[in-house]
Design an enzyme around this catalytic site. Structure first.
Site, short mmCIF file in Angstrom:
data_model
loop_
_atom_site.label_atom_id
_atom_site.label_comp_id
_atom_site.label_asym_id
_atom_site.label_seq_id
_atom_site.Cartn_x
_atom_site.Cartn_y
_atom_site.Cartn_z
N GLY A 95 -7.04 -4.75 -5.41
CA GLY A 95 -6.05 -5.27 -6.34
C GLY A 95 -4.67 -4.70 -6.07
O GLY A 95 -3.65 -5.40 -6.15
N THR B 20 -9.79 -8.67 9.97
CA THR B 20 -11.12 -9.29 9.92
C THR B 20 -11.66 -9.17 8.50
O THR B 20 -11.60 -8.12 7.87
CB THR B 20 -12.06 -8.59 10.92
OG1 THR B 20 -11.46 -8.70 12.21
CG2 THR B 20 -13.43 -9.25 10.93
N CYS C 266 -6.14 6.36 -12.73
CA CYS C 266 -5.14 6.79 -11.77
C CYS C 266 -4.27 7.93 -12.28
O CYS C 266 -3.39 8.39 -11.60
CB CYS C 266 -4.28 5.60 -11.36
SG CYS C 266 -5.28 4.31 -10.66
C1 LIG Z 1 -4.17 -3.19 -14.23
C2 LIG Z 1 -4.59 -2.69 -12.89
N1 LIG Z 1 -3.86 -3.02 -11.81
C3 LIG Z 1 -4.20 -2.59 -10.59
C4 LIG Z 1 -5.32 -1.82 -10.38
C5 LIG Z 1 -5.68 -1.40 -8.98
O1 LIG Z 1 -6.76 -2.17 -8.51
P1 LIG Z 1 -7.62 -1.66 -7.25
O2 LIG Z 1 -8.40 -0.49 -7.72
O3 LIG Z 1 -8.50 -2.80 -6.87
O4 LIG Z 1 -6.66 -1.35 -6.19
C6 LIG Z 1 -6.10 -1.44 -11.47
C7 LIG Z 1 -7.26 -0.54 -11.28
O5 LIG Z 1 -7.49 0.37 -12.04
C8 LIG Z 1 -5.73 -1.89 -12.76
O6 LIG Z 1 -6.43 -1.55 -13.83
#
Ligand SMILES: Cc1ncc(COP(=O)(O)O)c(C=O)c1O
Length: 394
Positions: A69, A236, A325
């Site tokens: 993401g 890939t 995070c």
């Molecule tokens: C709102 C939001 N955006 C972005 C991310 C990042 O996604 P990914 O862990 O797939 O990089 C997260 C993951 O905690 C999220 O909750």
């Protein structure tokens, strides 16, 4: 262990794993290969694209698989930044995930962008009046707001925010990573320009994401190379994870069509009601009627979340304070600050997030353990005895 941290990540669904296994074993071929076995793997990828598109009401050709993401968010922002001309303002919100906020900081520091972060009300919802004013400025390149917040689960007024941006002629992106699979996300209802998705939030593996790009929009790929994903994202393909994400999308679509996750909401509401019945000073944070159905964000008066998390971990319950995070950071989360919470309230709050696998028995045990932990901490710390140390874990 009772796992109540599904906004951090989710368990891979057994059917997803079954779908993936052949692609990790005998179907190991490169989807770009010309022989039949390669073409058959390519078909698996294309089926997943259709499944992913279907979950969000999109056309499959508008879905591009990414490595996560975070990559989807980065790709949109850096892509637009390379084509900005004299438009160097990005309008976003104070409550975004670091996968947006850190990119904003980078664009500001290295490329001279102006970043405007719009606030939210006490319920955690975007201030649309300020949003409108901000997106109507002449130099706005991009407006980006998350669909649902990772800490509070609050669903943003996304249709209105999108409409206001597009009326002002501004490209609209949404980080829908905490919304896809958890609540209805349909780009026919909310015609966003870009939308980011992450598989591990809805029972696909970690390390797979997708980006929806409205067809016809200009896009400068972040990763250049072999031209996979029709040149939009070289590298890939992570075939097994792509196929897994497709299957997870299909499963989530079935769940959402069946009961809109009302079963999960029932458990979440039961947990909240039980905690409020058994403990004094439990506050439900955020606009209750605008939450993803799996998320509870609760403050426990006179009880520090860092201590609570340690005790709960000991008692076999995994949940979190703040977002994954922010692990190790000793400060109230930026989301709760934006909602106007005092440090005490912010530092005494837990995020409890359920999934389709959460059971009533687990919730009953979790309630018992949370009550035990809160009572213990209140005895040790005393009422009003919130200590100085706050550790945010996922
Ligand atoms: C709102 C939001 N955006 C972005 C991310 C990042 O996604 P990914 O862990 O797939 O990089 C997260 C993951 O905690 C999220 O909750």
């Amino acid at each position: 262990m009772i796992y109540l941290d599904s906004n951090a990540t989710t368990q891979v669904h057994p059917e997803v794993l079954d779908t993936m296994m052949p692609y990790l074993t005998d179907q190991c071929f490169n989807p770009s290969s010309g022989y039949r076995a390669g073409k058959s793997v390519k078909l698996g990828v294309e089926k997943a694209r259709e499944q992913m598109a279907s979950l969000i009401g999109a056309q499959s050709q508008d879905i591009y698989f990414t490595g996560c993401g975070t990559e989807a968010n980065n790709a949109v922002m850096y892509s637009l930044a390379t084509m900005c001309g004299d438009k160097k303002r990005i309008v976003t919100s104070l409550i975004e995930h670091s996968a947006i906020l850190r990119v904003c900081e980078d664009l500001e520091k290295r490329f001279g962008f102006t970043i405007e972060k719009i606030g939210v009300d006490e319920g955690g919802r975007l201030d649309l009046t300020a949003w409108k004013k901000a997106v109507e400025q002449d130099d706005v390149l991009l407006a980006t707001i998350m669909w649902a917040n990772n800490e509070t689960g609050i669903i943003q007024p996304i249709a209105e925010a999108c409409e206001l941006a597009q009326q002002a002629g501004v490209i609209f992106h949404t980080d829908a990573i905490q919304a896809v699979g958890k609540t209805a996300v349909n780009i026919k209802d909310v015609p966003v320009d870009f939308l980011s998705i992450s598989g591990h939030k809805f029972h696909a593996p970690k390390g797979i994401g997708a980006l929806y790009i409205r067809s016809g929009l200009r896009f400068e790929p972040l990763l250049k190379g072999g031209g996979q994903e029709r040149g939009m994202r070289s590298g890939t393909e992570n075939v097994a994870s792509i196929v897994g994400m497709g299957k997870a999308a299909e499963i989530m679509q079935t769940c959402l069509e069946k009961d809109g996750h009302d079963g999960i909401a029932e458990l979440r509401d039961y947990l909240e009601a039980e905690l409020q019945k058994k403990l004094e000073g439990v506050q439900i944070n955020g606009a209750k009627e605008h939450r993803t159905k799996n998320t509870a964000h609760l403050s426990f008066e006179d009880c520090e979340a860092s201590g609570l998390l340690i005790l709960l971990d000991e008692y076999g319950v995994a949940c979190s304070a703040g977002s994954a995070c922010m692990t190790g950071k000793q400060q109230p989360s930026h989301v709760q600050k934006a909602m106007g919470f005092s440090n005490e309230r912010a530092n005494s709050s837990l995020r409890i997030s359920l999934s389709i696998f959460t059971t009533k028995e687990e919730i009953d045990t979790a309630v018992e353990m949370i009550v035990k932990a809160v009572n213990k901490l209140r005895r040790v710390q005393g009422r009003g005895g919130v200590g100085p140390v706050t550790i945010y874990t996922s």
